[in-house]
Design a protein around this motif. Structure first.
Motif: not given
Length: 275
Positions: A173-191
Motif C-alpha cells: 500500500r505504501q508504494v501504491v500510494d506513491e504511484l497514484h494508480g490502481i495496482v493489480v498484483l497477480k498471484s494465487h489470490h490476486t490483490e
C-alpha cells in the motif's frame, strides 16, 4: 482487506442501450508484441475485443499482422515502427494498454518512452509486462493519467523494491500510494489496490498456470475500463471475471488456456450483467 465477490459483476456490467454504437464502448489502443512475442499482444487484443471494447487497434510488429487479422479480425493493425501513426492513435484513444510482449530492447524502450510522452491526463492506461520492467529498470517517468498496473509478483518486486517474501498488504500500500494508480498484483489470490481500498480475489485455479494468462487479463482490464464509467469497479470486475471463467472451465479440464477464457467472456458477461 475486502474479499471480492460476484456482486461486483452486475454493479459494473450494464445492459447496453438500444441506441448503442461502437463509439459508445471506448476506443482502445494496445501496444506491444515484438517479433518474438506476438502472441502476448494478440491475446490481449482478443480479450479487449471479446470484453466489449468498441474500437480496438493493435500497435505491434509488422510480423504479427497476419496472425492478428487471422485471430482477431475485429482489431485494426498499426506498425509499431511507424511512430507518427502510433502517436496519432494514442492521442485519439480513451484507453491504452501497453506492455504485453513489448520486450526490453532499445526499440521497446523507445516505443514506451514515446507512448508515455503522448499520453494525456484524461486517458486510462494499463501498464503491463515488459513495460513495468522497463519503468523499474530504467526509472522512466510515468505519465500523468489514470494509471493501472498489472504486475505479477516478480514485476512488482522490480517496480516496488519489495521482495516477494515481504509483499504484505501494508508494505504494498505504501508504494501504491506513491504511484497514484490502481495496482493489480497477480498471484494465487490476486490483490487489487485501488485509491482507497484493498481487495483480495478469492478465486483462481492452478489450471491457469500457463503462458498468456496475464496478457489476457491486461486486455480484459482494458476492455472493461474502456466501456464502464467507474474505473475501480471495472478493474475489479475484470479480475473477478477472468478467474471465475477459469474456475468454470477447470471443473472439466486439467489446464485452462487463455484463449478459452477469451472465448467465454461474452457469455459470462451476459449472464452476470445488470438485470
Amino acid at each position: 482487506m475486502e474479499t471480492l465477490t460476484a456482486a461486483i459483476l452486475p454493479q459494473t456490467i450494464r445492459q447496453r442501450p438500444a441506441d448503442s454504437h461502437k463509439g459508445t464502448y471506448g476506443r482502445i489502443v494496445l501496444i506491444g508484441g515484438n517479433d518474438n512475442f506476438g502472441g502476448a499482444i494478440i491475446m490481449a487484443s482478443a480479450a479487449a475485443v471479446y470484453s466489449g471494447a468498441g474500437l480496438v487497434t493493435t500497435v505491434t510488429a509488422k510480423s504479427n499482422q497476419t496472425s492478428l487479422h487471422d485471430r482477431v479480425p475485429e482489431a485494426m493493425f498499426a506498425d509499431i515502427t511507424d511512430v507518427s501513426l502510433m502517436v496519432s492513435l494514442i492521442t485519439a484513444a480513451d484507453t491504452i494498454v501497453i506492455g504485453p510482449g513489448l520486450g526490453t530492447t532499445n526499440q521497446s524502450r523507445a516505443t514506451l518512452t514515446t507512448a508515455f510522452e503522448n499520453i494525456q491526463a484524461d486517458q486510462r492506461v494499463i501498464i503491463d509486462g515488459s513495460a513495468i520492467t522497463l519503468v523499474a529498470t530504467d526509472q522512466l517517468s510515468l505519465p500523468t493519467a489514470h494509471l493501472i498496473f498489472t504486475p505479477h509478483q516478480m514485476e512488482w518486486q522490480r517496480l516496488s523494491g519489495i521482495a516477494i517474501a515481504d509483499q504484505t498488504p501494508q508494505r504494498n500500500r505504501q508504494v501504491v500510494d506513491e504511484l497514484h494508480g490502481i495496482v493489480v498484483l497477480k498471484s494465487h489470490h490476486t490483490e487489487i489496490y485501488t485509491a482507497t481500498e484493498t481487495y483480495r480475489n478469492p478465486l483462481g485455479t492452478p489450471a491457469q498456470a500457463t503462458g498468456g494468462m496475464g496478457d489476457t487479463l491486461a486486455g480484459m482490464v482494458g476492455g472493461f475500463v474502456a466501456q464502464f464509467a467507474n474505473e475501480s469497479q471495472a478493474v475489479l470486475a475484470a479480475v473477478y471475471s477472468h478467474s471465475a471463467i477459469a474456475e468454470e472451465l477447470a471443473t472439466s479440464q486439467y489446464v485452462v488456456l487463455p484463449h478459452q477464457i477469451i472465448t467465454e467472456i461474452p457469455r459470462f458477461m451476459k449472464t452476470h450483467s445488470e438485470k
